[in-house]
Design a protein around this motif. Structure first.
Motif, PDB file in Angstrom:
ATOM      1  N   GLU A  91      -0.821  -3.709   5.554  1.00 57.20           N
ATOM      2  CA  GLU A  91      -2.079  -3.605   5.399  1.00 57.20           C
ATOM      3  C   GLU A  91      -3.191  -2.732   5.850  1.00 57.20           C
ATOM      4  O   GLU A  91      -4.372  -2.675   5.282  1.00 57.20           O
ATOM      5  CB  GLU A  91      -2.849  -5.270   5.465  1.00 57.20           C
ATOM      6  N   THR A  92      -2.825  -1.847   6.760  1.00 58.03           N
ATOM      7  CA  THR A  92      -3.559  -0.762   7.349  1.00 58.03           C
ATOM      8  C   THR A  92      -4.169   0.251   6.333  1.00 58.03           C
ATOM      9  O   THR A  92      -5.253   0.826   6.540  1.00 58.03           O
ATOM     10  CB  THR A  92      -3.089  -0.116   8.657  1.00 58.03           C
ATOM     11  N   SER A  93      -3.288   0.502   5.115  1.00 59.91           N
ATOM     12  CA  SER A  93      -3.632   1.474   4.274  1.00 59.91           C
ATOM     13  C   SER A  93      -4.599   0.748   3.148  1.00 59.91           C
ATOM     14  O   SER A  93      -5.167   1.594   2.323  1.00 59.91           O
ATOM     15  CB  SER A  93      -2.542   1.740   3.543  1.00 59.91           C
ATOM     16  N   LEU A  94      -4.957  -0.597   3.460  1.00 58.05           N
ATOM     17  CA  LEU A  94      -5.705  -1.170   2.357  1.00 58.05           C
ATOM     18  C   LEU A  94      -7.295  -1.202   2.768  1.00 58.05           C
ATOM     19  O   LEU A  94      -7.495  -1.314   4.027  1.00 58.05           O
ATOM     20  CB  LEU A  94      -5.449  -2.619   2.257  1.00 58.05           C
ATOM     21  N   GLY A  95      -8.099  -0.939   1.688  1.00 61.36           N
ATOM     22  CA  GLY A  95      -9.548  -0.720   1.957  1.00 61.36           C
ATOM     23  C   GLY A  95     -10.147  -2.132   2.049  1.00 61.36           C
ATOM     24  O   GLY A  95      -9.464  -3.151   1.706  1.00 61.36           O
TER      25      GLY A  95
END
Length: 62
Positions: free
Chosen positions: A39-43
């Motif tokens: 989820e680190t790539s999610l805003g």
């Protein structure tokens, strides 16, 4: 207290991956980080839309 910022973390998908990893040998101690940390790539809006498990609030004492 004044609310300065909110953010969402640990989406339901991440929690589900934690639970699946726990069923692996050694309770998932050797699971690739990319699987869990997806989820680190999610805003913020993406995390909010994906059933957030936790909400962070940053406050300033007045």
């Amino acid at each position: 207290m004044t609310l300065l910022h909110t953010d969402y973390f640990l989406t339901r998908g991440t929690v589900n991956r934690f639970m699946k990893a726990d069923k692996l040998p050694v309770h998932g101690a050797f699971v690739p980080v990319a699987l869990i940390d997806a989820e680190t790539s999610l805003g913020p809006e993406d995390r909010r839309a994906d059933l957030p498990f936790g909400i962070l609030g940053l406050f300033k004492k007045a």
